[in-house]
Scaffold this motif. Structure first.
Motif, PDB file in Angstrom:
ATOM      1  N   VAL A  96       0.853  -1.190   0.000  1.00  0.00           N
ATOM      2  CA  VAL A  96       0.000   0.000   0.000  1.00  0.00           C
ATOM      3  C   VAL A  96       0.890   1.242   0.000  1.00  0.00           C
ATOM      4  N   ALA A  97       0.506   2.245  -0.777  1.00  0.00           N
ATOM      5  CA  ALA A  97       1.299   3.470  -0.888  1.00  0.00           C
ATOM      6  C   ALA A  97       1.297   4.263   0.406  1.00  0.00           C
ATOM      7  N   GLY A  98       2.437   4.883   0.684  1.00  0.00           N
ATOM      8  CA  GLY A  98       2.522   5.808   1.800  1.00  0.00           C
ATOM      9  C   GLY A  98       2.171   7.215   1.328  1.00  0.00           C
ATOM     10  N   ASP A  99       2.512   8.207   2.130  1.00  0.00           N
ATOM     11  CA  ASP A  99       2.244   9.602   1.780  1.00  0.00           C
ATOM     12  C   ASP A  99       3.510  10.410   2.037  1.00  0.00           C
ATOM     13  N   PRO A 100       4.559  10.190   1.231  1.00  0.00           N
ATOM     14  CA  PRO A 100       5.868  10.769   1.510  1.00  0.00           C
ATOM     15  C   PRO A 100       5.900  12.290   1.534  1.00  0.00           C
ATOM     16  N   LEU A 101       5.006  12.931   0.781  1.00  0.00           N
ATOM     17  CA  LEU A 101       5.001  14.396   0.706  1.00  0.00           C
ATOM     18  C   LEU A 101       3.926  15.027   1.585  1.00  0.00           C
ATOM     19  N   LYS A 102       3.201  14.190   2.330  1.00  0.00           N
ATOM     20  CA  LYS A 102       2.083  14.701   3.143  1.00  0.00           C
ATOM     21  C   LYS A 102       1.136  15.550   2.285  1.00  0.00           C
ATOM     22  N   PRO A 140      -2.074  16.985   0.594  1.00  0.00           N
ATOM     23  CA  PRO A 140      -3.443  17.143   1.115  1.00  0.00           C
ATOM     24  C   PRO A 140      -4.427  16.134   0.530  1.00  0.00           C
ATOM     25  N   ASP A 141      -5.124  15.423   1.411  1.00  0.00           N
ATOM     26  CA  ASP A 141      -6.210  14.487   1.071  1.00  0.00           C
ATOM     27  C   ASP A 141      -5.753  13.237   0.325  1.00  0.00           C
ATOM     28  N   TYR A 142      -4.441  13.050   0.154  1.00  0.00           N
ATOM     29  CA  TYR A 142      -3.963  11.888  -0.595  1.00  0.00           C
ATOM     30  C   TYR A 142      -4.332  10.585   0.106  1.00  0.00           C
ATOM     31  N   LYS A 143      -4.125  10.524   1.397  1.00  0.00           N
ATOM     32  CA  LYS A 143      -4.450   9.299   2.139  1.00  0.00           C
ATOM     33  C   LYS A 143      -5.933   8.972   2.022  1.00  0.00           C
ATOM     34  N   GLU A 144      -6.772  10.000   2.165  1.00  0.00           N
ATOM     35  CA  GLU A 144      -8.221   9.793   2.113  1.00  0.00           C
ATOM     36  C   GLU A 144      -8.664   9.336   0.720  1.00  0.00           C
ATOM     37  N   LYS A 145      -8.109   9.942  -0.318  1.00  0.00           N
ATOM     38  CA  LYS A 145      -8.491   9.572  -1.689  1.00  0.00           C
ATOM     39  C   LYS A 145      -8.009   8.161  -2.037  1.00  0.00           C
ATOM     40  N   SER A 146      -6.816   7.812  -1.559  1.00  0.00           N
ATOM     41  CA  SER A 146      -6.311   6.457  -1.800  1.00  0.00           C
ATOM     42  C   SER A 146      -7.181   5.424  -1.083  1.00  0.00           C
ATOM     43  N   ALA A 147      -7.585   5.761   0.139  1.00  0.00           N
ATOM     44  CA  ALA A 147      -8.439   4.851   0.904  1.00  0.00           C
ATOM     45  C   ALA A 147      -9.789   4.665   0.211  1.00  0.00           C
ATOM     46  N   SER A 173      -2.946   4.142 -17.944  1.00  0.00           N
ATOM     47  CA  SER A 173      -2.469   5.106 -16.960  1.00  0.00           C
ATOM     48  C   SER A 173      -2.567   6.540 -17.435  1.00  0.00           C
ATOM     49  N   GLY A 174      -2.776   7.425 -16.462  1.00  0.00           N
ATOM     50  CA  GLY A 174      -2.735   8.855 -16.743  1.00  0.00           C
ATOM     51  C   GLY A 174      -1.335   9.420 -16.594  1.00  0.00           C
ATOM     52  N   GLY A 175      -0.380   8.570 -16.182  1.00  0.00           N
ATOM     53  CA  GLY A 175       1.004   9.034 -16.053  1.00  0.00           C
ATOM     54  C   GLY A 175       1.501   8.951 -14.621  1.00  0.00           C
ATOM     55  N   ALA A 176       2.484   9.761 -14.301  1.00  0.00           N
ATOM     56  CA  ALA A 176       3.071   9.769 -12.961  1.00  0.00           C
ATOM     57  C   ALA A 176       2.066  10.314 -11.944  1.00  0.00           C
ATOM     58  N   ARG A 177       2.178   9.879 -10.697  1.00  0.00           N
ATOM     59  CA  ARG A 177       1.248  10.306  -9.644  1.00  0.00           C
ATOM     60  C   ARG A 177       1.765  11.564  -8.964  1.00  0.00           C
ATOM     61  N   MET A 178       1.103  12.673  -9.219  1.00  0.00           N
ATOM     62  CA  MET A 178       1.614  13.960  -8.759  1.00  0.00           C
ATOM     63  C   MET A 178       1.685  14.036  -7.235  1.00  0.00           C
ATOM     64  N   GLN A 179       0.829  13.288  -6.523  1.00  0.00           N
ATOM     65  CA  GLN A 179       0.831  13.347  -5.064  1.00  0.00           C
ATOM     66  C   GLN A 179       2.104  12.767  -4.450  1.00  0.00           C
ATOM     67  N   GLU A 180       2.901  12.063  -5.282  1.00  0.00           N
ATOM     68  CA  GLU A 180       4.162  11.517  -4.781  1.00  0.00           C
ATOM     69  C   GLU A 180       5.378  12.183  -5.395  1.00  0.00           C
ATOM     70  N   GLY A 181       5.143  13.195  -6.226  1.00  0.00           N
ATOM     71  CA  GLY A 181       6.219  14.016  -6.747  1.00  0.00           C
ATOM     72  C   GLY A 181       7.375  13.240  -7.342  1.00  0.00           C
ATOM     73  N   VAL A 182       8.593  13.568  -6.904  1.00  0.00           N
ATOM     74  CA  VAL A 182       9.801  12.964  -7.462  1.00  0.00           C
ATOM     75  C   VAL A 182       9.861  11.465  -7.189  1.00  0.00           C
ATOM     76  N   PHE A 183       9.215  11.007  -6.118  1.00  0.00           N
ATOM     77  CA  PHE A 183       9.188   9.574  -5.836  1.00  0.00           C
ATOM     78  C   PHE A 183       8.480   8.819  -6.960  1.00  0.00           C
TER      79      PHE A 183
END
Length: 290
Positions: A81-87, A89-96, A162-172
């Motif tokens: 399961v993905a973490g939230d390395p950049l904290k 906003p709302d990423y954890k809730e949307k992933s859940a 896919s829509g591409g890279a996941r912006m909520q995880e940035g450089v990761f």
């Protein structure tokens, strides 16, 4: 005696009770030709419109059912399961929320199965989860699957959506492009086979990395495949792009794909490729059945 019914002068609007008498999920409208069809028949046709051949999106599990021999799939790394390395906003809730609605822990399912009797390592992306975006877990699961293919000397098949890279995880997220590409290079050096199948849509960092690195690159009809969007490209080069730009057919015409394959033919095409590349396994399979 013939009985004629009087034609109604005005059309009536169905009551809420009448609407409820039609079971929900019974019918579907084709996004392209607007034909109405029974969902049951649509599923029998592998979610392809029988009027215009529009390929509807598939869930990862439907894709696996349509592609693999029945009862052969063994899933890998389902608990990641993905973490939230950049904290973010709302990423954890949307992933859940996506985990609840899709019953997936991430935007890809990986595992081992058989196609036409041949053992394969397979990955299938699911656009319902964060639009199939590539985060750390997606990259990790693909890399582990490739490493498994190297270890067991098996072909690796990946269906991208896919829509591409996941912006909520940035450089990761961006790091997964290099990570998966490096793993595929190791597979190549070991003489392994990678078949990439691009489905609608395959865009952004996914199209710019592992999805385009197949020894054989396939795609479904009319799939959107590209990096940047049409409007951005047109504004940059100040030119009007062809109507079929970034479609599977356009890429095939310009040498970026090996074949566009209708969904009903996909399993047979993959089986044929495996028979060509693994003749000894094919011969053994025939002997076992002979």
């Amino acid at each position: 005696m013939r009985i004629f019914s009087k034609k109604k002068k005005y059309a009536t609007i169905p009551s809420e009770q009448a609407k409820q008498e039609v079971p929900e999920g019974l019918m579907a409208k084709c996004p392209q030709c607007k034909s109405i069809m029974y969902i049951k028949e649509l599923k029998k046709n592998k979610m392809v419109c029988d009027q215009c051949q529009f390929h509807n999106r598939l869930t990862a599990w439907d894709r696996l059912d349509f592609t693999l021999d029945e009862g052969t799939f063994e899933e890998f790394d389902s608990s990641l399961v993905a973490g939230d390395p950049l904290k973010f906003p709302d990423y954890k809730e949307k992933s859940a929320k996506d985990r609840d609605t899709t019953e997936l822990n991430e935007a890809i399912v990986t595992g081992k199965g058989k196609i036409g009797g041949f053992d394969v390592i397979i990955g299938v992306m699911d656009a319902r989860f964060r639009m199939g975006s590539m985060g750390s877990v997606v990259g990790e699961k693909i890399t582990r699957a490739i490493e498994r293919a190297i270890k067991e000397n098996l072909p690796f098949i990946l269906f991208s959506a896919s829509g591409g890279a996941r912006m909520q995880e940035g450089v990761f997220s961006l790091m997964q492009m290099a990570k998966t590409s490096t793993a595929l290079n190791r597979l190549h050096e070991e003489g392994g086979l990678f078949i990439s199948v691009m489905t609608h849509p395959t865009t952004g960092g996914v199209s710019a990395s592992f999805a385009s690195l197949g020894d054989i690159n396939l795609a479904e009809p009319a799939a959107l495949i590209g990096f940047a969007g049409r409007r951005i490209i047109e504004q940059t080069i100040r030119q009007k792009l062809p109507e079929d730009f970034q479609t599977a057919e356009f890429l095939l015409k310009h040498g970026q794909l090996d074949k566009v394959v209708h969904r009903k033919d996909m399993k047979q095409v993959l089986t044929t490729i495996l028979e060509i590349h693994f003749p000894d396994a094919h011969k053994k399979k025939e002997e076992d059945h002979g």
